[in-house]
Design a protein around this motif. Structure first.
Motif, PDB file in Angstrom:
ATOM      1  N   PHE A  74      45.731 -13.963  58.337  1.00 22.56           N
ATOM      2  CA  PHE A  74      45.553 -14.329  59.740  1.00 22.56           C
ATOM      3  C   PHE A  74      46.466 -15.497  60.082  1.00 22.56           C
ATOM      4  N   LEU A  75      46.966 -15.479  61.299  1.00 19.30           N
ATOM      5  CA  LEU A  75      47.623 -16.677  61.809  1.00 19.30           C
ATOM      6  C   LEU A  75      47.356 -16.783  63.296  1.00 19.30           C
ATOM      7  N   LYS A  76      47.492 -18.011  63.767  1.00 17.75           N
ATOM      8  CA  LYS A  76      47.328 -18.301  65.187  1.00 17.75           C
ATOM      9  C   LYS A  76      48.664 -18.878  65.642  1.00 17.75           C
ATOM     10  N   VAL A  92      46.702 -13.352  65.229  1.00 16.46           N
ATOM     11  CA  VAL A  92      47.494 -12.338  64.546  1.00 16.46           C
ATOM     12  C   VAL A  92      46.839 -11.957  63.223  1.00 16.46           C
ATOM     13  N   THR A  93      46.534 -10.678  63.076  1.00 17.35           N
ATOM     14  CA  THR A  93      46.013 -10.129  61.831  1.00 17.35           C
ATOM     15  C   THR A  93      47.189  -9.658  60.994  1.00 17.35           C
ATOM     16  N   GLU A 107      52.057  -3.785  55.650  1.00 18.08           N
ATOM     17  CA  GLU A 107      51.421  -2.671  56.346  1.00 18.08           C
ATOM     18  C   GLU A 107      51.269  -2.886  57.847  1.00 18.08           C
ATOM     19  N   LEU A 108      50.854  -4.109  58.258  1.00 14.60           N
ATOM     20  CA  LEU A 108      50.420  -4.274  59.642  1.00 14.60           C
ATOM     21  C   LEU A 108      50.555  -5.714  60.106  1.00 14.60           C
ATOM     22  N   VAL A 109      50.970  -5.863  61.361  1.00 17.31           N
ATOM     23  CA  VAL A 109      50.901  -7.134  62.077  1.00 17.31           C
ATOM     24  C   VAL A 109      50.337  -6.786  63.453  1.00 17.31           C
ATOM     25  N   LYS A 110      49.141  -7.332  63.752  1.00 11.64           N
ATOM     26  CA  LYS A 110      48.454  -7.024  65.010  1.00 11.64           C
ATOM     27  C   LYS A 110      48.171  -8.331  65.737  1.00 11.64           C
TER      28      LYS A 110
END
Length: 191
Positions: A76-78, A96-97, A102-105
């Protein structure tokens, strides 16, 4: 651990309202969505490294004037972004997940500009015959709070999305060299 929502669940949960306006006799939605799947000449790890590097967005992403990581953990990041394209310059916070390779949401919060803004990048291995390839799916959904900005977005939407996608590929070239294959669009949907 927080459950990751699918793209359709995100849209349902965060974008439950759909606004419309009429322009020149045509009804236009003020919510814009875009989804593209492309084969690119960089590995999932390489593409993940670029997309998850929110602090560097200001150096390569069009319209991004400032990008800071306020908090970073493994998954996670903000981040705080300041975007500007005349006549507006605004800042917002994204949660941000991250799932390695695989994934950045990213889900926008704390924004005076957007009713909602969601971006999802998914990375998977490309073709076996070509090294360092991946299939990248990019999903974008946004809606401005202002009807004026929504009308402007309808006019420049295609150009804006194209510039964003190209900026990430150009940054991949800068960081990792020439792609192993020419990018190929596999599927695009817009609304």
């Amino acid at each position: 651990m927080t459950k990751l929502l699918s793209t359709s669940e995100l849209v349902t949960n965060y974008c439950s309202k759909r606004w419309f306006l009429t322009l020149g006799g045509k009804t236009l939605t003020t919510r814009k969505e875009y989804k593209a799947t492309k084969l690119v000449g960089y590995s999932p790890q390489q593409m993940y490294n670029i997309v998850s590097d929110v602090g560097s967005y200001k150096t390569f992403l069009p319209f991004c004037k400032k990008s800071d990581v306020l908090l970073k953990e493994k998954e996670f990041l903000k981040g705080k972004l300041v975007i500007g394209f005349p006549p507006l310059v605004e800042s917002y916070i994204s949660h941000v997940t991250l799932r390695e390779n695989e994934l950045v949401k990213a889900i926008c919060t704390d924004s005076r500009l957007f009713d909602h803004l969601i971006t999802v990048w998914q990375f998977s291995p490309g073709v076996r015959e070509a090294s360092n390839t991946s299939v990248v799916t990019f999903y974008l959904s946004f809606q401005f709070k202002s009807m004026l900005y929504s009308q402007m977005a309808n006019i420049i939407f295609n150009e804006l999305v194209s510039k964003m996608e190209n900026a990430f590929l150009k940054e991949a070239g800068r960081r990792y060299g020439k792609p192993t294959v020419t990018p190929q669009t596999l599927k695009i949907t817009k609304s």
